[in-house]
Design a protein around this motif. Structure first.
Motif, PDB file in Angstrom:
ATOM      1  N   THR A  76       7.444  10.334  -5.995  1.00 55.19           N
ATOM      2  CA  THR A  76       6.822   9.009  -5.891  1.00 55.19           C
ATOM      3  C   THR A  76       7.677   8.109  -5.010  1.00 55.19           C
ATOM      4  O   THR A  76       8.907   8.093  -5.123  1.00 55.19           O
ATOM      5  N   VAL A  77       7.029   7.349  -4.138  1.00 57.31           N
ATOM      6  CA  VAL A  77       7.721   6.445  -3.214  1.00 57.31           C
ATOM      7  C   VAL A  77       8.091   5.150  -3.941  1.00 57.31           C
ATOM      8  O   VAL A  77       7.250   4.536  -4.585  1.00 57.31           O
ATOM      9  N   TYR A  78       9.358   4.751  -3.821  1.00 56.28           N
ATOM     10  CA  TYR A  78       9.708   3.438  -4.366  1.00 56.28           C
ATOM     11  C   TYR A  78      10.318   2.512  -3.310  1.00 56.28           C
ATOM     12  O   TYR A  78      10.535   1.340  -3.568  1.00 56.28           O
ATOM     13  N   ASP A  79      10.568   3.006  -2.114  1.00 54.71           N
ATOM     14  CA  ASP A  79      11.007   2.141  -1.027  1.00 54.71           C
ATOM     15  C   ASP A  79      10.935   2.932   0.277  1.00 54.71           C
ATOM     16  O   ASP A  79      10.883   4.168   0.268  1.00 54.71           O
ATOM     17  N   VAL A  80      10.911   2.210   1.381  1.00 49.83           N
ATOM     18  CA  VAL A  80      10.994   2.823   2.705  1.00 49.83           C
ATOM     19  C   VAL A  80      11.935   1.975   3.544  1.00 49.83           C
ATOM     20  O   VAL A  80      12.173   0.799   3.244  1.00 49.83           O
ATOM     21  N   ALA A  81      12.496   2.590   4.587  1.00 53.59           N
ATOM     22  CA  ALA A  81      13.438   1.869   5.441  1.00 53.59           C
ATOM     23  C   ALA A  81      12.974   1.911   6.884  1.00 53.59           C
ATOM     24  O   ALA A  81      12.414   2.907   7.344  1.00 53.59           O
ATOM     25  N   MET A  82      13.208   0.809   7.578  1.00 53.37           N
ATOM     26  CA  MET A  82      12.872   0.781   8.998  1.00 53.37           C
ATOM     27  C   MET A  82      14.151   0.650   9.816  1.00 53.37           C
ATOM     28  O   MET A  82      15.180   0.172   9.327  1.00 53.37           O
ATOM     29  N   GLU A  83      14.050   1.067  11.066  1.00 50.27           N
ATOM     30  CA  GLU A  83      15.218   1.098  11.942  1.00 50.27           C
ATOM     31  C   GLU A  83      14.788   0.668  13.342  1.00 50.27           C
ATOM     32  O   GLU A  83      13.693   1.027  13.811  1.00 50.27           O
ATOM     33  N   GLU A  84      15.632  -0.090  14.000  1.00 52.48           N
ATOM     34  CA  GLU A  84      15.360  -0.509  15.374  1.00 52.48           C
ATOM     35  C   GLU A  84      15.775   0.633  16.297  1.00 52.48           C
ATOM     36  O   GLU A  84      16.957   0.830  16.581  1.00 52.48           O
ATOM     37  N   GLU A 105      10.783   1.424  13.743  1.00 48.32           N
ATOM     38  CA  GLU A 105       9.993   2.493  13.135  1.00 48.32           C
ATOM     39  C   GLU A 105      10.459   2.712  11.700  1.00 48.32           C
ATOM     40  O   GLU A 105      11.616   2.441  11.355  1.00 48.32           O
ATOM     41  N   ILE A 106       9.530   3.200  10.871  1.00 46.81           N
ATOM     42  CA  ILE A 106       9.907   3.603   9.516  1.00 46.81           C
ATOM     43  C   ILE A 106      10.533   4.983   9.612  1.00 46.81           C
ATOM     44  O   ILE A 106       9.886   5.947  10.039  1.00 46.81           O
ATOM     45  N   THR A 107      11.803   5.081   9.215  1.00 47.37           N
ATOM     46  CA  THR A 107      12.549   6.325   9.414  1.00 47.37           C
ATOM     47  C   THR A 107      12.914   7.033   8.114  1.00 47.37           C
ATOM     48  O   THR A 107      13.113   8.244   8.117  1.00 47.37           O
ATOM     49  N   LYS A 108      13.057   6.297   7.022  1.00 46.62           N
ATOM     50  CA  LYS A 108      13.500   6.879   5.765  1.00 46.62           C
ATOM     51  C   LYS A 108      12.542   6.519   4.643  1.00 46.62           C
ATOM     52  O   LYS A 108      11.868   5.486   4.676  1.00 46.62           O
ATOM     53  N   VAL A 109      12.508   7.386   3.632  1.00 43.28           N
ATOM     54  CA  VAL A 109      11.672   7.155   2.446  1.00 43.28           C
ATOM     55  C   VAL A 109      12.533   7.396   1.212  1.00 43.28           C
ATOM     56  O   VAL A 109      13.202   8.433   1.097  1.00 43.28           O
ATOM     57  N   ALA A 110      12.543   6.434   0.303  1.00 47.84           N
ATOM     58  CA  ALA A 110      13.250   6.582  -0.976  1.00 47.84           C
ATOM     59  C   ALA A 110      12.236   7.033  -2.021  1.00 47.84           C
ATOM     60  O   ALA A 110      11.201   6.390  -2.209  1.00 47.84           O
ATOM     61  N   VAL A 111      12.529   8.146  -2.679  1.00 51.64           N
ATOM     62  CA  VAL A 111      11.577   8.741  -3.620  1.00 51.64           C
ATOM     63  C   VAL A 111      12.298   9.120  -4.917  1.00 51.64           C
ATOM     64  O   VAL A 111      13.525   9.169  -4.991  1.00 51.64           O
ATOM     65  N   TYR A 112      11.499   9.376  -5.946  1.00 54.19           N
ATOM     66  CA  TYR A 112      12.032   9.957  -7.177  1.00 54.19           C
ATOM     67  C   TYR A 112      11.013  10.942  -7.718  1.00 54.19           C
ATOM     68  O   TYR A 112       9.816  10.839  -7.440  1.00 54.19           O
ATOM     69  N   ARG A 113      11.497  11.935  -8.503  1.00 54.24           N
ATOM     70  CA  ARG A 113      10.596  12.889  -9.108  1.00 54.24           C
ATOM     71  C   ARG A 113       9.779  12.205 -10.181  1.00 54.24           C
ATOM     72  O   ARG A 113      10.207  11.245 -10.797  1.00 54.24           O
ATOM     73  N   ARG A 114       8.589  12.710 -10.416  1.00 54.19           N
ATOM     74  CA  ARG A 114       7.687  12.064 -11.372  1.00 54.19           C
ATOM     75  C   ARG A 114       8.256  12.060 -12.784  1.00 54.19           C
ATOM     76  O   ARG A 114       8.092  11.119 -13.537  1.00 54.19           O
ATOM     77  N   GLU A 155       0.778  -1.233   0.000  1.00 51.98           N
ATOM     78  CA  GLU A 155       0.000   0.000   0.000  1.00 51.98           C
ATOM     79  C   GLU A 155       0.815   1.292   0.000  1.00 51.98           C
ATOM     80  O   GLU A 155       0.309   2.344  -0.407  1.00 51.98           O
ATOM     81  N   LEU A 156       2.076   1.264   0.447  1.00 52.32           N
ATOM     82  CA  LEU A 156       2.862   2.495   0.486  1.00 52.32           C
ATOM     83  C   LEU A 156       3.681   2.723  -0.780  1.00 52.32           C
ATOM     84  O   LEU A 156       3.879   3.865  -1.195  1.00 52.32           O
ATOM     85  N   LEU A 157       4.175   1.645  -1.380  1.00 55.40           N
ATOM     86  CA  LEU A 157       4.986   1.814  -2.578  1.00 55.40           C
ATOM     87  C   LEU A 157       4.153   2.427  -3.693  1.00 55.40           C
ATOM     88  O   LEU A 157       2.972   2.105  -3.858  1.00 55.40           O
ATOM     89  N   ASP A 158       4.779   3.311  -4.462  1.00 53.84           N
ATOM     90  CA  ASP A 158       4.179   3.977  -5.625  1.00 53.84           C
ATOM     91  C   ASP A 158       3.215   5.099  -5.248  1.00 53.84           C
ATOM     92  O   ASP A 158       2.566   5.664  -6.135  1.00 53.84           O
ATOM     93  N   LEU A 159       3.117   5.411  -3.967  1.00 49.40           N
ATOM     94  CA  LEU A 159       2.288   6.547  -3.589  1.00 49.40           C
ATOM     95  C   LEU A 159       2.911   7.854  -4.084  1.00 49.40           C
ATOM     96  O   LEU A 159       4.128   8.020  -4.090  1.00 49.40           O
ATOM     97  N   SER A 160       2.066   8.763  -4.497  1.00 54.48           N
ATOM     98  CA  SER A 160       2.508  10.117  -4.841  1.00 54.48           C
ATOM     99  C   SER A 160       2.437  10.976  -3.580  1.00 54.48           C
ATOM    100  O   SER A 160       1.367  11.144  -2.995  1.00 54.48           O
ATOM    101  N   VAL A 161       3.590  11.489  -3.153  1.00 60.20           N
ATOM    102  CA  VAL A 161       3.677  12.283  -1.934  1.00 60.20           C
ATOM    103  C   VAL A 161       4.427  13.581  -2.266  1.00 60.20           C
ATOM    104  O   VAL A 161       4.766  13.844  -3.418  1.00 60.20           O
TER     105      VAL A 161
END
Length: 396
Positions: A100-108, A115-124, A86-92
């Motif tokens: 656009t979201v193409y990955d997210v990172a979690m951290e202990e 928790e989800i701490t980072k978001v990998a994005v690219y311009r449309r 549900e989170l990948l490919d969201l337009s934010v």
């Protein structure tokens, strides 16, 4: 986190108990999402929940947990989000800029708390990836009509078609349609073959007649015929008319047989060669990567033409026999004289008994004129003997 689907999951003693299919998180206004756990698929195709507190290590190629795994079927709560589905490919937006979201990172952040701490994005318009903090991103809470599917398809790239089908089946209908529309025709065809009939019909109906016909062309004729059986007669006739004549012909033949007969479940594209072919040529044919193990287990020999319906059927050569023969041996000298073909009108029970009696994974189907019209494989029979909803049963 997009790299985790498909990763093997191991219990404390080192036994693999399943594979990661998704991750579950809780979105919180003004705060970083906390990761609740992993959705793990165990056999037979049952999805269960593994709390993040039980996860001891996440490394390349393995997730290791401690304690016991609750085998109750996973049910997503209204407050939970499937990270990959549900989170990948969201337009934010990042700093007001659409991305656009193409990955997210979690951290202990502390022991057993992730928790989800980072978001990998690219311009449309320019695929220039970058990684930003979660706090820099806005728009995760906005319902989007057309989310896209490139990131999720990338996460599915290394998964088998059956596993992708299972993932699609458990996604919301909106995401299922978005992904199906974005898949290449051949990949979508492979996935459709593994979906329950209701999902097949629903997805096919969203594609438009022209593309639906192209996808049917990429499916095995037997699977395409099964799907067309599920459609209203008018829609099935329209799609057959839109298919290439050469692709539609074997499907039309299969549709003439009752669904619960050998003719109705057989594949019309087994490996067929003339008796003048050599063992080396036969082995080269069954090495083709796109053949299923059951289809590749034997070569059928007939007089030309060698496309169904063939010339006179002569016999079958099993791959084990082919491996024992010199490469230059002619196929006509490597036939199994003990195997008689079955007729298209055989019932599924008769076909099952035949395969069991002779310990076969496939059997030739020959018509009243002595022509090979197809082959029934054990997976064809199982698909039709199991309950209609067997693909959806993940809690039995």
């Amino acid at each position: 986190m997009a790299r985790l689907p498909g990763t093997p999951v191991f219990d404390p003693v080192g036994d693999q108990i399943g594979r990661v299919r998704d991750l579950v998180a809780g979105l919180r206004p003004g705060r970083r999402p906390n990761v609740h756990g992993l959705v793990v698929e165990v056999q037979p195709r049952r999805r269960v929940f593994l709390p993040i507190t039980r996860v001891r290590r996440i490394e390349a190629g393995a997730v290791v947990f401690s304690g016991r795994l609750n085998m109750r079927r996973f049910e997503q709560r209204a407050s939970e989000t499937l990270v990959v589905g549900e989170l990948l490919d969201l337009s934010v937006r990042v700093g007001g800029e659409p991305v656009t979201v193409y990955d997210v990172a979690m951290e202990e952040v502390k022991p057993s708390t992730w928790e989800i701490t980072k978001v990998a994005v690219y311009r449309r318009r320019r695929r220039d990836p970058r990684v930003v903090d979660w706090s820099e991103v806005s728009g995760f809470d906005v319902l989007q009509q057309d989310q896209g599917a490139a990131g999720l398809i990338a996460a599915f790239a290394s998964m088998r078609a059956a596993d992708v089908a299972s993932a699609l089946h458990h996604l919301p209908a909106k995401r299922r349609v978005e992904i199906a529309r974005a898949l290449e025709d051949d990949r979508l065809a492979d996935v459709l073959e593994e979906l329950p009939p209701d999902d097949q019909v629903g997805i096919l109906g969203t594609l438009g007649p022209e593309r639906a016909a192209h996808v049917l062309e990429e499916m095995g004729p037997d699977d395409a015929a099964d799907l067309l059986h599920e459609l209203p007669d008018e829609q099935a006739t329209e799609l057959l008319a839109l298919m290439e004549p050469g692709e539609a012909a074997p499907v039309r033949r299969l549709l003439t047989y009752p669904e619960d007969s050998a003719g109705g479940v057989m594949t019309s594209e087994p490996v067929i060669l003339p008796p003048s072919s050599t063992v080396a040529e036969a082995l080269a044919q069954i090495r083709q990567q796109d053949l299923s193990p059951a289809v590749a287990a034997q070569v059928y020999v007939s007089r030309p033409p060698t496309e169904t319906p063939t010339g006179t059927y002569l016999g079958v050569a099993h791959f084990q026999r082919l491996l024992r023969e010199p490469p230059s041996t002619l196929l006509g000298a490597a036939l199994d004289p003990s195997i008689d073909p079955i007729r298209p009108e055989f019932t599924l029970i008769e076909v099952t008994s035949y395969l069991a009696n002779y310990n076969l994974v496939a059997a030739p189907v020959v018509d009243e004129l002595g022509r090979l019209v197809g082959a029934v494989t054990v997976d064809d029979v199982l698909d039709h003997l199991l309950p209609e909803d067997w693909r959806e049963r993940d809690d039995t």
